[in-house]
Design an enzyme around this catalytic site. Structure first.
Site, short mmCIF file in Angstrom:
data_model
loop_
_atom_site.label_atom_id
_atom_site.label_comp_id
_atom_site.label_asym_id
_atom_site.label_seq_id
_atom_site.Cartn_x
_atom_site.Cartn_y
_atom_site.Cartn_z
N LYS A 117 0.80 -1.23 0.00
CA LYS A 117 0.00 0.00 0.00
C LYS A 117 0.84 1.28 0.00
O LYS A 117 0.44 2.28 -0.59
CB LYS A 117 -0.95 0.02 1.19
N ASP A 157 -10.35 3.91 2.20
CA ASP A 157 -10.59 3.49 3.59
C ASP A 157 -11.31 4.56 4.40
O ASP A 157 -12.12 4.24 5.28
CB ASP A 157 -9.27 3.13 4.28
#
Length: 287
Positions: free
Chosen positions: A71, A108
């Site tokens: 990520k 997110d």
């Protein structure tokens, strides 16, 4: 669905990747929306991220998710980054633009805030405690600050790690950290309106674990939010619920962040209820 030469491809990359629920959720949503696209899980070897990313782009993949451990590493391969990705310093969704450029997003925050919205909880003006200072905590912290939270106290085992995280966001609001057994942390959790658990403690199979927090010390009116979704109720949530707290688990966050990625790739809003139902059924099947 019938896969043909016209079928577009989406994916999730990571290492390991066999455990991911994303293909089940995304393929159900794609089929329900009547979109000629298939979503696959693709393992990527450590050290091969750049060749994998450019290979996916050159093979015509229209977008992909990114999970552990890539990520942060993938950020340097992006041509552009969304504000959330920049602030969280992590990318979990990539859109391959029509000209081949790579746009990195982080969904997110959208997913996290959806959990509050479902329960009618408005973070603005409230006091929050965040448990943990890892990658998930970054998204939570930025989401809370972006929503106008009054103050955030980050509870940690490692004081230096907590202080470093808070320093990054100091310009965005009232943020401080404290180790779990510090009197300052106990004061924070005793007056908090919102408590968010961001660590993996309590996740299947370690369902009896939880952060070193005395639930009895939490403000009796606080909402307790655990990002874990397997099990549906962690030990922390079970104990909080027994004391009368409103609780939220990570199911909506996972579905909503996936739904936001779906929209970024397709410009279509997916059937969220379907995504959640498929997610819940698969979690129950896996035990």
């Amino acid at each position: 669905m019938m896969i043909t030469g016209k079928t577009k491809v989406l994916a999730v990359i990571g290492a390991p990747i066999a455990h991911t629920l994303s293909p089940i959720i995304q393929n159900a949503a794609l089929q329900a929306a009547g979109i000629d696209c298939v979503y696959a899980a693709l393992p990527v070897r450590p050290g091969a991220l750049s060749s994998a990313v450019y290979g996916l782009r050159d093979a015509g993949v229209v977008g992909f998710n990114v999970t552990i451990p890539f990520k942060t590493e993938i950020m340097e391969l992006m041509d552009a980054l969304s504000e959330d990705a920049q602030r969280i310093r992590a990318v979990n969704t990539v859109v391959v633009q029509t000209d081949g450029t790579l746009m990195g997003h982080n969904t997110d925050v959208v997913g996290f805030l959806a959990g509050f919205a479902e329960h009618g909880v408005v973070p603005a003006g409230k006091r929050a405690v965040v448990l943990g200072a890892g990658g998930a905590a970054r998204a939570v912290l930025w989401g809370l600050l972006r929503s106008g939270i009054s103050s955030v106290c980050v509870g940690v085992r490692n004081g230096a790690k907590g202080a470093a995280l808070c320093e990054e966001f100091a310009a965005d609001g009232d943020v401080r950290s404290a180790v779990f057994d510090d009197p300052d942390f106990l004061a924070c959790i005793g007056s908090a309106d919102i408590v968010v658990q961001t660590t993996p403690m309590g996740m299947t199979p370690h369902i009896n674990a939880m952060p070193p927090v005395d639930v009895a010390a939490i403000n009796s009116s606080a909402v307790v939010y655990d990002l874990i979704y397997t099990p549906a109720k962690t030990r922390l949530l079970r104990e909080a619920e027994a004391r009368g707290h409103e609780t939220i688990n990570g199911e909506m966050m996972l579905a909503a962040q996936g739904a936001e990625a779906f929209f970024l790739w397709t410009n279509v809003r997916p059937d969220m209820a379907l995504m959640r139902r498929v997610l819940r059924e698969e979690c129950e099947r896996r035990g």
